[in-house]
Design a protein around this motif. Sequence first.
Motif, PDB file in Angstrom:
ATOM      1  N   SER A  28       0.761  -1.179  -0.047  1.00 18.67           N
ATOM      2  CA  SER A  28       0.044   0.109   0.003  1.00 18.67           C
ATOM      3  C   SER A  28       0.889   1.053   0.112  1.00 18.67           C
ATOM      4  CB  SER A  28      -0.914   0.138   1.285  1.00 18.67           C
ATOM      5  OG  SER A  28      -0.190   0.430   2.178  1.00 18.67           O
ATOM      6  N   VAL A  29       0.332   2.243  -0.567  1.00 16.75           N
ATOM      7  CA  VAL A  29       1.262   3.475  -0.660  1.00 16.75           C
ATOM      8  C   VAL A  29       1.611   4.029   1.006  1.00 16.75           C
ATOM      9  CG1 VAL A  29      -0.997   5.054  -0.803  1.00 16.75           C
ATOM     10  CG2 VAL A  29       1.318   5.986  -1.858  1.00 16.75           C
ATOM     11  N   TYR A  30       0.567   3.835   1.806  1.00 22.35           N
ATOM     12  CA  TYR A  30       0.797   4.303   3.149  1.00 22.35           C
ATOM     13  C   TYR A  30       1.893   3.616   3.703  1.00 22.35           C
ATOM     14  CZ  TYR A  30      -3.781   6.094   2.120  1.00 22.35           C
ATOM     15  OH  TYR A  30      -4.890   6.607   1.537  1.00 22.35           O
ATOM     16  N   ALA A  31       1.816   2.297   3.794  1.00 22.76           N
ATOM     17  CA  ALA A  31       3.107   1.459   4.359  1.00 22.76           C
ATOM     18  C   ALA A  31       4.337   1.688   3.661  1.00 22.76           C
ATOM     19  CB  ALA A  31       2.652  -0.232   4.326  1.00 22.76           C
ATOM     20  N   SER A  32       4.359   1.801   2.317  1.00 20.68           N
ATOM     21  CA  SER A  32       5.645   2.253   1.431  1.00 20.68           C
ATOM     22  C   SER A  32       6.057   3.675   1.977  1.00 20.68           C
ATOM     23  CB  SER A  32       5.236   1.936  -0.040  1.00 20.68           C
ATOM     24  OG  SER A  32       4.924   0.855  -0.580  1.00 20.68           O
ATOM     25  N   THR A  33       5.206   4.490   2.194  1.00 21.01           N
ATOM     26  CA  THR A  33       5.865   5.810   2.580  1.00 21.01           C
ATOM     27  C   THR A  33       6.341   5.583   3.884  1.00 21.01           C
ATOM     28  OG1 THR A  33       3.938   6.982   1.181  1.00 21.01           O
ATOM     29  CG2 THR A  33       4.901   8.206   3.018  1.00 21.01           C
ATOM     30  N   ALA A  34       5.844   4.781   4.660  1.00 12.16           N
ATOM     31  CA  ALA A  34       6.442   4.837   6.220  1.00 12.16           C
ATOM     32  C   ALA A  34       7.832   4.022   5.970  1.00 12.16           C
ATOM     33  CB  ALA A  34       5.669   3.707   6.907  1.00 12.16           C
ATOM     34  N   LEU A  35       7.973   3.279   5.015  1.00  8.00           N
ATOM     35  CA  LEU A  35       9.468   2.731   4.551  1.00  8.00           C
ATOM     36  C   LEU A  35      10.411   3.707   4.147  1.00  8.00           C
ATOM     37  CD1 LEU A  35       8.479  -0.933   3.036  1.00  8.00           C
ATOM     38  CD2 LEU A  35      10.035  -0.501   4.910  1.00  8.00           C
ATOM     39  N   ILE A  36       9.968   4.572   3.157  1.00 11.30           N
ATOM     40  CA  ILE A  36      10.852   5.467   2.904  1.00 11.30           C
ATOM     41  C   ILE A  36      11.204   6.258   3.928  1.00 11.30           C
ATOM     42  CG2 ILE A  36      10.958   7.656   1.535  1.00 11.30           C
ATOM     43  CD1 ILE A  36       8.790   6.322  -0.348  1.00 11.30           C
ATOM     44  N   ASP A  37      10.346   6.868   4.793  1.00 15.05           N
ATOM     45  CA  ASP A  37      10.785   7.394   6.061  1.00 15.05           C
ATOM     46  C   ASP A  37      11.460   6.710   6.977  1.00 15.05           C
ATOM     47  OD1 ASP A  37      10.573  10.058   7.579  1.00 15.05           O
ATOM     48  OD2 ASP A  37       9.732   8.532   8.978  1.00 15.05           O
ATOM     49  N   PHE A  38      11.178   5.490   6.917  1.00 18.93           N
ATOM     50  CA  PHE A  38      12.316   4.485   8.100  1.00 18.93           C
ATOM     51  C   PHE A  38      13.552   4.670   7.330  1.00 18.93           C
ATOM     52  CE2 PHE A  38      14.128   0.320   8.226  1.00 18.93           C
ATOM     53  CZ  PHE A  38      14.173   0.317   9.744  1.00 18.93           C
ATOM     54  N   TYR A  39      13.744   4.209   6.247  1.00 17.66           N
ATOM     55  CA  TYR A  39      15.172   4.178   5.497  1.00 17.66           C
ATOM     56  C   TYR A  39      15.860   5.402   5.651  1.00 17.66           C
ATOM     57  CZ  TYR A  39      14.582  -0.782   4.296  1.00 17.66           C
ATOM     58  OH  TYR A  39      14.467  -2.186   4.299  1.00 17.66           O
ATOM     59  N   SER A  40      14.946   6.667   5.357  1.00 21.03           N
ATOM     60  CA  SER A  40      15.715   7.945   5.463  1.00 21.03           C
ATOM     61  C   SER A  40      16.265   8.257   6.734  1.00 21.03           C
ATOM     62  CB  SER A  40      14.597   8.593   4.711  1.00 21.03           C
ATOM     63  OG  SER A  40      15.256  10.361   4.921  1.00 21.03           O
ATOM     64  N   ARG A  41      15.311   7.969   7.772  1.00 22.51           N
ATOM     65  CA  ARG A  41      15.792   8.199   9.063  1.00 22.51           C
ATOM     66  C   ARG A  41      17.230   7.465   9.481  1.00 22.51           C
ATOM     67  NH1 ARG A  41      10.789   6.861  10.568  1.00 22.51           N
ATOM     68  NH2 ARG A  41      11.735   5.174  11.794  1.00 22.51           N
ATOM     69  N   HIS A  42      17.446   6.412   8.806  1.00 19.80           N
ATOM     70  CA  HIS A  42      18.654   5.356   9.261  1.00 19.80           C
ATOM     71  C   HIS A  42      19.732   5.422   8.227  1.00 19.80           C
ATOM     72  CE1 HIS A  42      15.349   3.401  11.743  1.00 19.80           C
ATOM     73  NE2 HIS A  42      16.466   2.773  12.401  1.00 19.80           N
ATOM     74  N   GLY A  43      19.410   6.628   7.498  1.00 26.71           N
ATOM     75  CA  GLY A  43      20.867   6.851   6.602  1.00 26.71           C
ATOM     76  C   GLY A  43      20.780   6.094   5.234  1.00 26.71           C
ATOM     77  N   ASP A  44      19.852   5.237   5.066  1.00 25.63           N
ATOM     78  CA  ASP A  44      20.003   4.034   3.810  1.00 25.63           C
ATOM     79  C   ASP A  44      19.233   4.882   2.768  1.00 25.63           C
ATOM     80  OD1 ASP A  44      20.207   2.277   2.184  1.00 25.63           O
ATOM     81  OD2 ASP A  44      19.712   0.443   3.464  1.00 25.63           O
ATOM     82  N   PHE A  45      19.622   5.875   2.037  1.00 16.57           N
ATOM     83  CA  PHE A  45      19.132   6.582   1.148  1.00 16.57           C
ATOM     84  C   PHE A  45      18.772   5.824  -0.235  1.00 16.57           C
ATOM     85  CE2 PHE A  45      21.457   9.878   3.645  1.00 16.57           C
ATOM     86  CZ  PHE A  45      20.349  10.357   4.326  1.00 16.57           C
ATOM     87  N   ASP A  46      19.539   4.974  -0.581  1.00 17.13           N
ATOM     88  CA  ASP A  46      19.612   4.100  -1.772  1.00 17.13           C
ATOM     89  C   ASP A  46      18.307   3.252  -1.529  1.00 17.13           C
ATOM     90  OD1 ASP A  46      21.794   5.263  -2.945  1.00 17.13           O
ATOM     91  OD2 ASP A  46      22.965   3.895  -2.274  1.00 17.13           O
ATOM     92  N   MET A  47      18.308   2.549  -0.708  1.00 19.84           N
ATOM     93  CA  MET A  47      17.000   1.705  -0.090  1.00 19.84           C
ATOM     94  C   MET A  47      15.689   2.608  -0.310  1.00 19.84           C
ATOM     95  SD  MET A  47      15.920  -1.344  -0.018  1.00 19.84           S
ATOM     96  CE  MET A  47      17.273  -2.389   0.590  1.00 19.84           C
ATOM     97  N   ALA A  48      15.659   3.722   0.487  1.00 18.66           N
ATOM     98  CA  ALA A  48      14.461   4.493   0.312  1.00 18.66           C
ATOM     99  C   ALA A  48      14.081   4.790  -1.105  1.00 18.66           C
ATOM    100  CB  ALA A  48      14.674   5.916   1.280  1.00 18.66           C
TER     101      ALA A  48
END
Length: 480
Positions: A28-48
């Motif tokens: 879902s777009v909501y869960a994926s958006t949470a994933l983007i924010d999660f990886y961004s907070r942990h510095g994994d910008f490529d995965m985000a």
Amino acid sequence: MTSMLAECPRMIGEQIHGYMLKVMGSQSVYASTALIDFYSRHGDFDMAETVFENLDSKNVVSWCSMMQLCIRDGRLEDALRVFSEMISEAVEPNEFAFSIALGACGFVCLGRQIHCSVIKCNLMTDIRVSNALLSMYGRSGFVSEIDAVLGKIENPDLVSWTAAISANFQNGFSEKAVALLLQMHSEGFTPNDYAFSSGLSSCADLALLDQGRQLHCLALKLGCDFKVCTGNALINMYSKCGQIGSARLAFDVMNLHDVMSWNSLIHGLAQHGAANLVLEAFSEMCSSGWQPDDSTFIAVLVGCNHAGLVKEGETFFRLMTDRYGLTPTPSHYACMIDMLGRNGRFDEALHMIENMPFEPDVLIWKTLLASCKLHKNLDIGKLATDKLMELSERDSASYVLMSNLYAMHEEWQDAERVRRRMDEIGVKKDAGWSWIEVKNEVSTFVARDTSHSDSASIYHMLAELVVVMQDTELDVHMQI
């Protein structure tokens, strides 16, 4: 899933991502958006970015998360590119998208375009957008727009006032910054650490000691005087207003210090010529576990220069590289050249210039030229002038220094030739302004100024003072 991703550590978040891929199928777009924010907070910008690119459909929240990711990674231009792509995909930006885009905007032309879009979308009443506009115009140096935006905010909040105060101070409108701080407080807002810092720094620039003391009293009442930003600004304000004892006291009462706290104190001591106290403060800083930076060493070198401590200055200059691994900048070299030049050691100064790891700039040669004037060294003065003319023909101070040097050697034709050259290319020396605060009113003036309403009585009193000084056999060199 979105709630868990907002709080979980890195390893668990990756396990949740794996579970989503195996069990949920199309995300879902909501869960994926949470994933983007999660990886961004942990510095994994490529995965985000990978998660974002694999989204079949994107909403405004997804685009905003991607913009914030770019900003966290320091890629401001990419954040604006994402904003542009969002609009081209027919996704209408909301107040959050506009605020993020304005925060990434470093060019006023683009900022004004975004401002126009905000007006078209009828979002000017949103306080977050207005505050982002204040910051954007402040970074771009357009203070008139700051006043216009602030005036249209129906209920400015603490962020609005602080942004306007900081923007005015950073762009050289110190009086306006102080006035806004007082207006903010009069309207019932409690200034925060950053507002006090800008207000006190403005008082320092204007040498408004009484006003600075009033702000200090207010900071004491509100418990802000021991905070780092306010404390640093107090040290700076008292130092620039000639109250080095109060500056030291402001430093001592702070609960915590940072490198800027130490640098502010050491710079203040150096400006007051207290070389021994400069060296003591530097030693105290190092023993407290703080690592000196470029600014620290500039202050130490200035202090050694003012006291004529050439040997100590040379020691600290070597210490920068040998112990702390810092690369001297042109400003550090300028301090050393000024130190050597003031002591008449021109051969060593020229040797240092020749062996610098970069080409000497206007500051280096102008520093040397000032020392030539001090010691009446015409030969090296001519060399410095030739170099200055190659680098910049429009530096007024260089012409004035060289003209005065020729005059000292009674080479009047050469002195006149330099002055004519200034006239030919339209270079004028900026007048030095002085100011004084009397009964809460600041008066500014230049040499031979008659614009003040009380100039007649001022010059009359000055003439009387000159007579008194002459009667007491003081050597007076003054033109009225």
